[in-house]
Structure formats: structure tokens, C-alpha cells
Design an enzyme around this catalytic site. Sequence first.
Site, mmCIF file in Angstrom:
data_model
loop_
_atom_site.group_PDB
_atom_site.id
_atom_site.type_symbol
_atom_site.label_atom_id
_atom_site.label_comp_id
_atom_site.label_asym_id
_atom_site.label_seq_id
_atom_site.Cartn_x
_atom_site.Cartn_y
_atom_site.Cartn_z
ATOM 1 C CE LYS A 105 32.848 38.271 25.839
ATOM 2 N NZ LYS A 105 31.670 37.588 26.393
ATOM 3 N NE ARG A 144 33.050 34.053 24.371
ATOM 4 C CZ ARG A 144 34.318 34.370 24.563
ATOM 5 N NH1 ARG A 144 34.987 34.235 23.424
ATOM 6 N NH2 ARG A 144 34.963 34.798 25.517
ATOM 7 N N GLY A 201 30.739 39.091 33.141
ATOM 8 C CA GLY A 201 29.703 38.210 33.727
ATOM 9 C C GLY A 201 28.384 38.498 34.083
ATOM 10 C CG MET A 249 24.514 40.676 29.545
ATOM 11 S SD MET A 249 24.479 41.567 28.066
ATOM 12 C CE MET A 249 26.067 41.774 27.892
ATOM 13 N NE ARG A 306 37.172 42.081 30.261
ATOM 14 C CZ ARG A 306 36.307 41.336 30.646
ATOM 15 N NH1 ARG A 306 35.217 41.188 29.926
ATOM 16 N NH2 ARG A 306 36.809 40.495 31.770
ATOM 17 C CG HIS A 364 31.826 37.671 40.647
ATOM 18 N ND1 HIS A 364 31.341 38.239 41.801
ATOM 19 C CD2 HIS A 364 31.225 38.239 39.531
ATOM 20 C CE1 HIS A 364 30.398 39.227 41.176
ATOM 21 N NE2 HIS A 364 30.377 39.202 40.061
ATOM 22 C CB SER A 390 31.466 82.434 45.097
ATOM 23 O OG SER A 390 31.717 81.139 45.577
ATOM 24 C CB CYS A 424 31.583 77.849 46.723
ATOM 25 S SG CYS A 424 30.153 78.768 47.120
ATOM 26 C CE1 TYR A 439 36.414 79.923 43.728
ATOM 27 C CE2 TYR A 439 36.993 81.729 42.577
ATOM 28 C CZ TYR A 439 35.986 81.171 43.597
ATOM 29 O OH TYR A 439 35.287 81.935 44.363
HETATM 30 P P1 ADP Z 1 31.847 36.768 30.094
HETATM 31 O O1 ADP Z 1 31.627 37.861 28.931
HETATM 32 O O2 ADP Z 1 30.833 36.548 31.056
HETATM 33 O O3 ADP Z 1 33.337 36.947 30.307
HETATM 34 P P2 ADP Z 1 32.635 34.787 27.932
HETATM 35 O O4 ADP Z 1 31.580 35.152 26.696
HETATM 36 O O5 ADP Z 1 33.902 35.551 27.995
HETATM 37 O O6 ADP Z 1 31.701 35.558 29.197
HETATM 38 O O7 ADP Z 1 32.633 33.361 28.288
HETATM 39 C C1 ADP Z 1 32.979 33.063 29.531
HETATM 40 C C2 ADP Z 1 34.032 31.873 29.336
HETATM 41 O O8 ADP Z 1 33.743 30.518 28.561
HETATM 42 C C3 ADP Z 1 35.256 32.482 28.767
HETATM 43 O O9 ADP Z 1 36.121 32.758 29.606
HETATM 44 C C4 ADP Z 1 36.037 31.033 28.323
HETATM 45 O O10 ADP Z 1 36.595 30.617 29.395
HETATM 46 C C5 ADP Z 1 34.945 30.234 27.961
HETATM 47 N N1 ADP Z 1 34.453 30.189 26.529
HETATM 48 C C6 ADP Z 1 33.818 30.990 25.922
HETATM 49 N N2 ADP Z 1 33.893 30.525 24.471
HETATM 50 C C7 ADP Z 1 34.724 29.631 24.500
HETATM 51 C C8 ADP Z 1 35.283 28.792 23.239
HETATM 52 N N3 ADP Z 1 34.734 29.032 22.065
HETATM 53 N N4 ADP Z 1 35.913 27.934 23.707
HETATM 54 C C9 ADP Z 1 36.426 27.604 25.042
HETATM 55 N N5 ADP Z 1 35.793 28.292 25.866
HETATM 56 C C10 ADP Z 1 35.093 29.131 25.671
HETATM 57 MG MG MG Z 2 35.047 36.879 29.264
#
Ligand code: ADP
Ligand code: MG
Length: 915
Positions: free
Chosen positions: A26, A96, A105, A107, A340, A468, A806, A873, A893
Site C-alpha cells: 500500500k 492504515r 482486510g 489487519m 494494487r 468480503h 520412473s 510418477c 518427463y
Molecule cells: P485494507 O487494507 O483493509 O483495505 P485500508 O487501509 O485500505 O484497509 O483502509 C480501509 C478503508 O478505509 C479504505 O478502503 C478507505 O475507504 C478508508 N480509508 C483509509 N484511509 C483513508 C483516508 N485517508 N481517507 C478516507 N478514507 C480512508
Molecule cells: Mg484497502
Amino acid sequence: MNQMIYFFGTGQTEGNREMKQLLGGKGANLAEMTALDIPVPPGFTISTEVCQQYYDEGKKLPQQMLDEMETNITKLETAMGARLGDPENPLLVSVRSGAAKSMPGMMDTVLNLGVSPAVIDGMAKKTGDRRFALDVYRRFMQMFGDVVMGVEHHKFEAAIEDLKVKRGVNLDTDLNADDLQELVDTYRIIYRNQTGEDFPTDPREQLKKSVEAVFHSWHNPRAVKYRELNDIRGLIGTAVNVQTMVYGNLGATSGTGVAFTRNPSTGENLFYGEYLMNAQGEDVVAGIRTPFPISHLEEDNPEVYQELIDVRLTLEKHYRDMQDLEFTIQEGKLYILQTRDGKRTTHASVKIAVDMVEEGLISQEEAIKRVDPASLDQLLHPVFDKNDEEKTEVLTRGLPASPGSASGRIMFAAEKAEAFMKDQIARAVPDEKLETVILVRVETSPEDIGGMAVSKGILTARGGMTSHAAVVARGMGTCCVAGAGDIEINYEQKTLTIHGKTFNEGDWISLNGSLGNVYAGKLKTNIPELSEPFHVLMSWADAVRKLKVRTNADSPKDTEVAVRFGAEGIGLCRTEHMFFEGDRVNSFRRLILVAEEVKNLREEIVLEEGDRKAVLEDKLQKPQALYDQALSELLPLQREDFTGIFRVLEGRPATIRLLDPPLHEFLPKDPAGQKEMSDLMDVSVEEIKRLVNSLHEFNPMLGHRGCRLGIIYPEVSAMQVRAIIEAALTIHREGIEVNPEIMIPLIGHYRELELQRELAEETINNIASENNMDQLPFKVLIGTMIEVPRAAVTADEIAEHADFFSFGTNDLTQMGCGFSRDDAGKFLPDYVKLGIYEYDPFSVLDQDGVGALLRLAVEKGRKIKPSIKLGICGEHGGEPRSVAFCHRVSLDYVSCSPFRVPIARLAAAHAALAD
Ligand code: ADP
Ligand code: MG
Ligand code: MG
């Protein structure tokens, strides 16, 4: 000491996409996008090394990091023209997580950090929206309380519910500013009661605690489980991104969404995603309100939509791969919060890779490398039989969230699904087909991943294509129907009701994840049709690989499937499977009944003379006749089997292994079966019991099996050789090419092979002269399995008598590591957890040990006979890491089950490209 924090913001960006290990995916991509002039809210990234150091130093934030954080906060404040905790002009941030490998999702994230009562007043004044300011505050209190301090979130949710009841309203949005003020006060009390502390008002304290919480989430059970399930190893920790908040919940011109640059389900080159207006953060993913498809944004806000389309193109061109992005619109201005490489189904992965070659974005080699060989499994899973499906009533339709077909028993809880599968695995006998599970949930959450992983399919009542359940299912290759709004789930009573039809836990249902259909009961399945892009990609793979790929098949039907999947021959045909078919096992049982008697009498006769000899010869007649009769019954049946296989193979080589398992496996162990055999064969039950006992072995795997049977009962080997050769002759006469290879199992000593080879050659010569030929009109190879360690060590001696080796790596692993194939499950999983073995050596070849035996045998074999054909095999023949090893030791093979043939082809190409 290394730099610990890296800034991203226009003109000051310190990271880039190459720095994933240090900044997490990220963080590295936020920096990269900033440098590309994509609108990213500025911030900074605390490196993964800090996470490692934090744990190394007994969970203490390093002073250097705290110092660098101050510098970076100042930088950020300058860039934004706002300050943390400043009531006049407050800076709010998100904190984050983000590791080098994406763990969606798993962490923690804290949003809206930096609020306090004073700041709220300032925000209210500045935005003229006191309700908004208070909503931000209560969201922060709830998230901070939950994520950082472990206050259960339902405690906060209950408070909202209570308030809504008190006010007589339905929705959160019906609560006004005064209501929210009251809620914030309630939250403060809850927080205090639960933690014994006051809710922190100092943003720096909030920040430090949140950073620590993100570090802690690296080791939370679901993150650990996710890494285990996805085989993510060798990472040092998570990075932490502190980023300026932007708001999607600032009214009708704001919103938030997620998008894929191409369809992650089908791979189609179409922008794909969902959004909600006036929403924040995870509202889209959590499936609380049903979002709009991204195309709808064109109506809501054409300028922002166009901007997003531009970002889509920029990102794809730059990353040269399909991207998964998160965006927020704050009062009409677009921000990108994350990008990503998007998770995708295998189907999409193949299509995108092939399309991108055609679009000139990547090379053929890159396309091959982009597709994970093991994931091809997904494409080869059986799909519902078209006729059967058309005839079946569609109970309801949800979103086609992850393709595939699945039937299974309904389970309403992830733990229940896990327990159900675990219990079955513990009790199953080898090769037994397990019953499958469909996990049925209102929605899924990260806690459910264990249960999702063991389920064949997932059905949810709520949530969109990026919920999810949908994202995780696609990643796992599990079939999923999401957001089936018409289904009613009652967790308490464990029922699922669809348009008046009620199902209980354990009932069977079926899902078609490509159509979104839900059916009652179990549907018939078929082998799937493979797509055009699949064939294109595989043709590229075939052009680069050096290893040939054969299949393990025992019947014409399996052979046909394997040939369709690209098998270039049979590497292992197990003849004993044929003995079990229909009532032919009875012929073989008759043989076993008399085999020992025949053998003993014959031995005695050799030693005797005169009258005594005549008596014995007389005594031999009856059992000998039964023995010969059994063999003559088996011969045509086996011949037919081989004829069928040769016909399908059309000249591709077939390695046919002579009888391998110990004889007791062919006898009934249960009283009912023994009674049946006794009635049929006119011998007493006692006699059968005596026979079963006499054949009993303490270590049958090390017992009288393999070539040891053929040596003691040569007529059985001779019969099998005859069946193979006569079948080959028949096919040859039909004008079809044949290439039979006779394989002698379980050789440990060259003499064993020498004897069996003489026997086979004699049989072949007999057949030739019976047919008035000097020699057969096709070549017959005679070789051996190398599966006993002694054979590997003396491979040079053995090679003198073998046209091919084999490697039977199942037995070679069993005997090489000394692990019983049948019992190792009791401790091997723990061995792997403890890291004694990196992988279960029965699934992934133990390259240092068993692999070394293999390498030795390759060297010794080739030294004596450079032309010797070498293959594998065991189960490992279809496992990508093991295939790579086979490539490196330059086997000719690999052979694997029909459904793994494409995997092996692609894995072999990967191995060749890695050179
Ligand atoms: P994950 O890795 O679980 O996707 P994120 O770090 O992407 O967690 O955060 C989850 C959500 O929180 C993001 O999808 C976004 O919608 C919201 N978010 C995170 N940082 C910001 C920010 N700086 N401003 C607005 N929304 C944010
Ligand atoms: Mg995210
Ligand atoms: Mg074996």
C-alpha cells in the site's frame, strides 16, 4: 540506523513501487501514484523494519521513529495547511496497515484520527455541519475503541440502536446533531467503563496507540491464518501508513468506492467496480448498503467519472497489470486511496495475460509467468452438467461473485464448516471422496476465512461484487453467490428459507457462481470446456518447456481426459485398479486361494522322486488347474483394458506397471464379505479367515508386494506382460501406433529386475513366435520404478537392465524419510508448523533428502546408459515446486493425474523460464 519513515506528497515523495518489502504494498504504491500525479491524499509510511524492531525490542516504539514521525507530521501539516489537534484548522488522518504482500482486510485500520471535543467544534464551524463533525467523532471513538483498545464493537452498536429506538427512527442518518452529541457522551462512558481510562483527546497519543495497534494486528489470529492459507512467508511485518483523511460522507457530492481496471471475475477489459454516495470507508465492502455499479457514476458525476477513467488507463499502462483501486470523492473532488495488482479468478488471470500480450503491454513470457500454475486447478474443476442444470428449478439468483459450480451441505457458521471437514478428514480412508460444505451467511467477515477456505461454495444474503465474501472467494478460487437478497437466514434456528422453501443445516444445495444461481439438492457434474485464451497461453507454455508431461491413468476414460488436457502419454498405469472392477476380483481371489499351495507343492515336487513325486503331482493337479483358470480369466480382461488405453493414446507412450499391492488387499476383511466369498468359491469361512491371517503383515508397505510378488508368482507377471503385448498387437493391426513400456515396481536389487526382465522377454518372444514373427513390429521398453532407497543408491547396476527409470516418489519419500504414508498425518502437520520440514514431503518433494536420492539415481543411471529415459510418477509430478526440481535435474518427463496435467505443463514452462 536506516530511515524509518518515508513521506509521500506532491514534490516530496521518498518511496516508490520497488520498495514493497520496506513500505508494504500500500505504502509503496501510494508513493508511486503520487509521483505519477494521481491525486493521493498526502501522508507518510512507517517501514516494516520498524514493525520488526518493535517486536524485537519488547513492543516499544523506537525513539528514532518517534523523532522521524514528528518531522513528518510537520511536513504533512505544512503540505495540508492544517495541524493535528488544531481546533481552527484540524488535520485528520487515517492509520492504515499494509504488508509487502496484500492481505485484504486482515489487519487493522483506524480512520478519522485527530478528533477531540475542541476539534469537533472547529470542524463544525469550518464545514458549517455540526452533525458531520459529530458523526466523524463517534466513528473514530468506535473504531479506536474497538481496534486499539479491544472494546467489543457491538457495545457501541447497541448504544446506537438504543438511541434510535428512543428517538423512534430507523436509520443512523435519521439521528440529528443533538442525538449524536448524546451518543458521543454515551460512547465516552462505555469507553471508560471498558478500559478504565478516559478517551484520549491528545492526537499524538491517539496516533502512537494506533500505530502500535496496527503493528499488533500483524499477529492477530486471522492475519496469521491468512498467511498460512496463502503460504505467505518470510515477511518481517506490516508497514503503517498515516494519511490525510478525505471524506466521502460530506453529503450528496461525496462518495466512496472500489474498482478494478478489468473484470476480476471474467477478465473482460471493462472498467468494473462499485460505489456509494455519501458514505465513508468500508461502507461499500461491508455490504451494509447495496452499492451502485461504477458505470452509474457517469450519471452522478460525469467529470469525476472521466477522471477515474483516466486514472484507470494511467495505472494499467504504468503497472502493466490489472489494478484494484480504492477511491473517495470529497465534494466533487476525486482521491485515490490505494492501488494494487487486483486479485482475480484464474479464468480472468489467463484472459488478462493473453489480452495484454495482444495489447502490447506485456510479452508472451511475462504472460506465462503471470499465471500461477497451481491456480489452473480452478479451471479444471467439474461444472454442472448443462442438461441437468437446465432441468433444475432456480430457487433464487444472487450476484455471480466467484465462478464455479458447487454442491454441498449447508453450514451457517465458519467454525461449524471447519469442524465438519476436519472430522471427515480424520475419519476418511485414502481416496475417499469427502462430503462438501456450502457456507451460508448473511455476510462474511475476516474472522470467517478458515471456514471459507474449507467450503466448496459460499452463499451470502448481503453485499456486492466487492464484498468480503466475493473478494476472498475469488482469491481462493471458491465458488460464491453473493447478495442473494431473497434468502432468509435464521442463525438461531439454523434455517435457510428461499421463497417459502426451508432448508436446515446439513441439507444439500448447489450454487452456480458464474450465473449466481441457487438450486436445491445436488447436481450432476461434467468436465469443463476450456476457454480460447487458455489454449493460447498453454501453447506458449508448451513452446518454452523442456519437460514432457504425461499422466497417471488406469482407464481409457481417464486417458481421454488427460489427452484433452495435453498429456503426452501415460507415465503410470496401475494395473491393480483393474483387478477391482466388477466381478473380476473374484478371479483373482481364486488365484490367491490356491497360490501358496501351488507354490509349496511345486517346490516339494522338485525335491522328490518316484512314488512320492507322483502322489504330489497328483495333488497339485486340482489347485494348479484353478490357478491356471484364474489366470486365463484375467488375461482377456486385462488385454481389453490395455487395448482401450492404447487406442486412445494413438501412439503416445504408455508405462504400464505390473501388479504392486500386497495380496491381502484383494481379500474381504469383513465377515459379510468373507461369507459371500465362501459361498461363491465353495470354501469355508474358516479357510478364508486362515488365508487372510496368513497374508497379514505387520508392515505391508514393506512387505510382499511389487516385484516381490512377480518373483514368487512369475505366472502373474507373465500373464500381465502377455496382456500388454497382445493388446499392443491388436492395436498395431488396426493401424494405430503403439508404444508400450513395461514397468517393474519396487526394485531394490538389480537381480530382481534382471529376473523379471528375463521373464518378460521370454513372454514377448513366445508371443512373437506364436504370431509367426521374428520380433514384434513395435518397440517395447522394459524399465523400473525407483522407489526404494537402495535402488537409487545402486542405480548404476540397475540401469544395466532398465530402459527407463520412473521415480515413484510416494514410496521413495515414505522409505527415504521413514514416514508411513498412512500414519504420517498424526505428526507431519506439526512438523511443518515447527518448520522441521518446510512442506509436507508427500505433497512437495523434499529436495534435500529424497531429491538427493533422485539426483544420485539420475547421475548413476545416465553414466551407465546415457539414453535412459527418466520420469517421475509420484504425486509430486503435478506439484509446481517439485516440477521445477525435475526440470533442474533434467528428467525427460513428469507424470501426474489427468486434472493436474495443465498445471504441470505451465509449471514446466515456469521452470524453463527461470533458467
Ligand atoms: P485494507 O487494507 O483493509 O483495505 P485500508 O487501509 O485500505 O484497509 O483502509 C480501509 C478503508 O478505509 C479504505 O478502503 C478507505 O475507504 C478508508 N480509508 C483509509 N484511509 C483513508 C483516508 N485517508 N481517507 C478516507 N478514507 C480512508
Ligand atoms: Mg484497502
Ligand atoms: Mg510405489
